[in-house]
Scaffold this motif. Structure first.
Motif, mmCIF file in Angstrom:
data_model
loop_
_atom_site.group_PDB
_atom_site.id
_atom_site.type_symbol
_atom_site.label_atom_id
_atom_site.label_comp_id
_atom_site.label_asym_id
_atom_site.label_seq_id
_atom_site.Cartn_x
_atom_site.Cartn_y
_atom_site.Cartn_z
ATOM 1 N N SER A 152 0.839 -1.214 0.000
ATOM 2 C CA SER A 152 0.000 0.000 0.000
ATOM 3 C C SER A 152 0.866 1.253 0.000
ATOM 4 C CB SER A 152 -0.928 -0.009 1.218
ATOM 5 O OG SER A 152 -1.737 -1.150 1.230
ATOM 6 N N LEU A 153 1.829 1.278 -0.876
ATOM 7 C CA LEU A 153 2.777 2.392 -0.901
ATOM 8 C C LEU A 153 2.098 3.696 -1.272
ATOM 9 C CD1 LEU A 153 5.789 0.498 -2.416
ATOM 10 C CD2 LEU A 153 5.853 1.819 -0.298
ATOM 11 N N LYS A 154 2.610 4.763 -0.684
ATOM 12 C CA LYS A 154 2.089 6.103 -0.894
ATOM 13 C C LYS A 154 3.201 6.989 -1.447
ATOM 14 C CE LYS A 154 -0.776 5.600 3.261
ATOM 15 N NZ LYS A 154 -1.093 6.189 4.600
ATOM 16 N N PRO A 155 2.846 8.062 -2.133
ATOM 17 C CA PRO A 155 3.886 8.972 -2.636
ATOM 18 C C PRO A 155 4.802 9.480 -1.524
ATOM 19 C CG PRO A 155 1.811 9.449 -3.709
ATOM 20 C CD PRO A 155 1.513 8.417 -2.654
ATOM 21 N N GLU A 156 4.276 9.650 -0.339
ATOM 22 C CA GLU A 156 5.107 10.126 0.776
ATOM 23 C C GLU A 156 6.097 9.086 1.280
ATOM 24 O OE1 GLU A 156 1.760 10.248 0.531
ATOM 25 O OE2 GLU A 156 0.808 9.888 2.481
ATOM 26 N N ASP A 157 6.025 7.867 0.765
ATOM 27 C CA ASP A 157 7.034 6.854 1.093
ATOM 28 C C ASP A 157 8.275 6.991 0.211
ATOM 29 O OD1 ASP A 157 4.339 4.530 1.477
ATOM 30 O OD2 ASP A 157 5.483 5.486 3.083
ATOM 31 N N THR A 158 8.216 7.882 -0.762
ATOM 32 C CA THR A 158 9.363 8.093 -1.642
ATOM 33 C C THR A 158 10.566 8.566 -0.838
ATOM 34 O OG1 THR A 158 8.003 8.586 -3.568
ATOM 35 C CG2 THR A 158 10.242 9.469 -3.558
ATOM 36 N N ALA A 159 11.675 7.847 -0.966
ATOM 37 C CA ALA A 159 12.878 8.153 -0.195
ATOM 38 C C ALA A 159 13.988 7.186 -0.596
ATOM 39 C CB ALA A 159 12.607 8.022 1.302
ATOM 40 N N VAL A 160 15.176 7.484 -0.123
ATOM 41 C CA VAL A 160 16.252 6.499 -0.148
ATOM 42 C C VAL A 160 16.143 5.686 1.141
ATOM 43 C CG1 VAL A 160 18.727 6.095 -0.210
ATOM 44 C CG2 VAL A 160 17.733 7.985 -1.530
ATOM 45 N N TYR A 161 16.114 4.386 0.998
ATOM 46 C CA TYR A 161 15.964 3.487 2.140
ATOM 47 C C TYR A 161 17.309 2.858 2.479
ATOM 48 C CZ TYR A 161 10.928 3.906 2.103
ATOM 49 O OH TYR A 161 9.627 4.395 2.189
ATOM 50 N N TYR A 162 17.638 2.896 3.764
ATOM 51 C CA TYR A 162 18.907 2.367 4.250
ATOM 52 C C TYR A 162 18.654 1.262 5.262
ATOM 53 C CZ TYR A 162 20.767 6.842 2.566
ATOM 54 O OH TYR A 162 21.113 7.928 1.798
ATOM 55 N N CYS A 163 19.453 0.218 5.193
ATOM 56 C CA CYS A 163 19.431 -0.740 6.279
ATOM 57 C C CYS A 163 20.656 -0.497 7.163
ATOM 58 C CB CYS A 163 19.398 -2.177 5.784
ATOM 59 S SG CYS A 163 20.872 -2.761 4.948
ATOM 60 N N ALA A 164 20.536 -0.920 8.410
ATOM 61 C CA ALA A 164 21.584 -0.677 9.388
ATOM 62 C C ALA A 164 21.614 -1.828 10.378
ATOM 63 C CB ALA A 164 21.335 0.645 10.112
ATOM 64 N N ALA A 165 22.788 -2.023 10.981
ATOM 65 C CA ALA A 165 22.978 -3.119 11.931
ATOM 66 C C ALA A 165 23.544 -2.589 13.231
ATOM 67 C CB ALA A 165 23.909 -4.176 11.334
ATOM 68 N N ALA A 166 23.119 -3.173 14.333
ATOM 69 C CA ALA A 166 23.558 -2.735 15.651
ATOM 70 C C ALA A 166 23.800 -3.921 16.572
ATOM 71 C CB ALA A 166 22.500 -1.826 16.282
ATOM 72 N N ASN A 167 24.950 -3.887 17.248
ATOM 73 C CA ASN A 167 25.247 -4.881 18.280
ATOM 74 C C ASN A 167 26.340 -4.355 19.183
ATOM 75 O OD1 ASN A 167 25.330 -7.224 19.798
ATOM 76 N ND2 ASN A 167 26.745 -8.235 18.414
ATOM 77 N N PRO A 168 26.062 -4.104 20.452
ATOM 78 C CA PRO A 168 24.750 -4.244 21.071
ATOM 79 C C PRO A 168 23.867 -3.034 20.817
ATOM 80 C CG PRO A 168 26.337 -3.465 22.658
ATOM 81 C CD PRO A 168 27.088 -3.666 21.370
ATOM 82 N N VAL A 169 22.641 -3.133 21.222
ATOM 83 C CA VAL A 169 21.718 -2.001 21.151
ATOM 84 C C VAL A 169 21.840 -1.247 22.470
ATOM 85 C CG1 VAL A 169 19.331 -1.267 20.918
ATOM 86 C CG2 VAL A 169 20.171 -3.226 19.598
ATOM 87 N N VAL A 170 22.618 -0.166 22.456
ATOM 88 C CA VAL A 170 22.894 0.567 23.703
ATOM 89 C C VAL A 170 21.960 1.736 23.904
ATOM 90 C CG1 VAL A 170 25.296 -0.147 23.750
ATOM 91 C CG2 VAL A 170 24.672 1.959 22.588
#
Length: 125
Positions: A85-103
């Motif tokens: 159900s994508l919307k025009p306001e979802d337009t963006a560059v999408y990044y994934c990220a990793a964390a360990n530990p989550v501080v």
């Protein structure tokens, strides 16, 4: 050390779907929390979704709750973001990220140690 590479972005009409993938290198992928963020033109990067190590804790921004689903396959060292159900306001560059530990909070950029290069998602009206 973890290296991340996003894929699956593209151009889609409003109401459509896309699935983003985030392939991670490294043998300890399963120990990392994974997050998705996005940055629209002229705006700051914002939290989208996150998942803890064992996939039993999921977090979403209010703007995507009920439309996006985060998941992971530790055997494939890959995290996913299913976007419906994508919307025009979802337009963006999408990044994934990793964390360990989550501080810090899992919704915070500062929590994450590693980032991908991003993939463009464009939703036309």
């Amino acid at each position: 050390q973890v290296q991340l590479a996003e894929s699956g972005g593209g151009l889609v009409q409003a109401g459509g779907s896309l699935r983003l993938s985030c392939a991670a290198s490294g043998r300890t992928f399963s120990s990392y929390a994974m997050g998705w963020f996005r940055q629209a033109p002229g705006k700051e990067r914002e939290f989208v979704a996150a998942i803890y190590w064992r996939s039993n804790s999921l977090y979403y921004a209010d703007s995507v709750k009920g439309r996006f689903t985060i998941s992971r396959d530790n055997a494939k060292n890959t995290a996913y973001l299913q976007m419906n159900s994508l919307k025009p306001e979802d337009t963006a560059v999408y990044y994934c990220a990793a964390a360990n530990p989550v501080v810090a909070g899992i919704r915070l950029e500062a929590t994450y140690d590693y980032w991908g290069q991003g993939t463009q998602v464009t939703v036309s009206s």
